[in-house]
Every structure is written in C-alpha cells, then in structure tokens.
Scaffold this active site. Structure first.
Site, mmCIF file in Angstrom:
data_model
loop_
_atom_site.group_PDB
_atom_site.id
_atom_site.type_symbol
_atom_site.label_atom_id
_atom_site.label_comp_id
_atom_site.label_asym_id
_atom_site.label_seq_id
_atom_site.Cartn_x
_atom_site.Cartn_y
_atom_site.Cartn_z
ATOM 1 N N ASN A 57 53.140 2.652 32.654
ATOM 2 C CA ASN A 57 54.311 1.886 32.264
ATOM 3 C C ASN A 57 54.414 0.660 33.156
ATOM 4 O O ASN A 57 54.038 0.710 34.329
ATOM 5 C CB ASN A 57 55.580 2.718 32.434
ATOM 6 C CG ASN A 57 55.687 3.842 31.423
ATOM 7 O OD1 ASN A 57 55.106 3.785 30.356
ATOM 8 N ND2 ASN A 57 56.430 4.877 31.766
ATOM 9 N N ARG A 114 51.715 7.163 26.762
ATOM 10 C CA ARG A 114 50.612 7.286 27.724
ATOM 11 C C ARG A 114 49.871 8.602 27.546
ATOM 12 O O ARG A 114 48.644 8.652 27.583
ATOM 13 C CB ARG A 114 51.130 7.160 29.162
ATOM 14 C CG ARG A 114 51.585 5.760 29.505
ATOM 15 C CD ARG A 114 52.178 5.681 30.894
ATOM 16 N NE ARG A 114 53.333 6.565 30.987
ATOM 17 C CZ ARG A 114 53.576 7.390 31.997
ATOM 18 N NH1 ARG A 114 52.760 7.463 33.022
ATOM 19 N NH2 ARG A 114 54.653 8.140 32.000
#
Length: 87
Positions: free
Chosen positions: A43, A25
């Site tokens: 996530n 990320r």
C-alpha cells in the site's frame, strides 16, 4: 525464432481505485504465485497499491529482435488491469 539466454521480464505497476482494504495485495500475491512470478506489492500513502513482479524466461524474439511477453506475464498484466480482488 531465436532464444536469448535466461533472464527476467518484470512488471512494475501502481493501481488506483478501491484497492486498499479489499485484500488486493493478498490476491495479487496469490496470482503471481500461481504464475510462478516473484516480487512484492504494498500500500502507498496515496491510497494506491504499487509493486513489481518478475518472471524468469528464455525470451522468444520476434522478427525485429524484440522480446515477446510470455503468456504468464500477459495473463498477470490482464489480471491487474481487469480482474484484481474478487468483489
């Protein structure tokens, strides 16, 4: 070649494999920032990362009137599919 008024092209994605716990990320956001894209990623409970980023454009149309992806969006899609987090 014609140009349409300003708009956005968005890239929605879900990436599986080893993407959690490897800063995927963080690197995705850094790549999007480098390409002046805005959006989010997170996530999922399924062990994947999903997200959506957009890029503001004056869209170039091809002969059929379809919008062509700007190079920044093409580069971001390539990065998601082939590069991702450093190993």
């Amino acid at each position: 070649m014609n140009s349409t008024p300003s708009g956005f092209i968005s890239v929605r994605f879900e990436v599986s494999g080893r993407v959690q716990g490897v800063y995927f990320r963080k690197y995705t956001k850094a790549k999007a920032d480098e390409l002046e894209m805005t959006g989010w990623c997170r996530n999922t409970p399924y062990g994947t990362v999903e997200g959506e980023y957009e890029y503001a454009v004056n869209c170039s149309l091809d002969q059929r009137g379809n919008c062509r992806y700007p190079p920044e969006v093409t580069e971001f899609r390539h990065w998601l599919c082939n590069v991702g987090s450093p190993r």
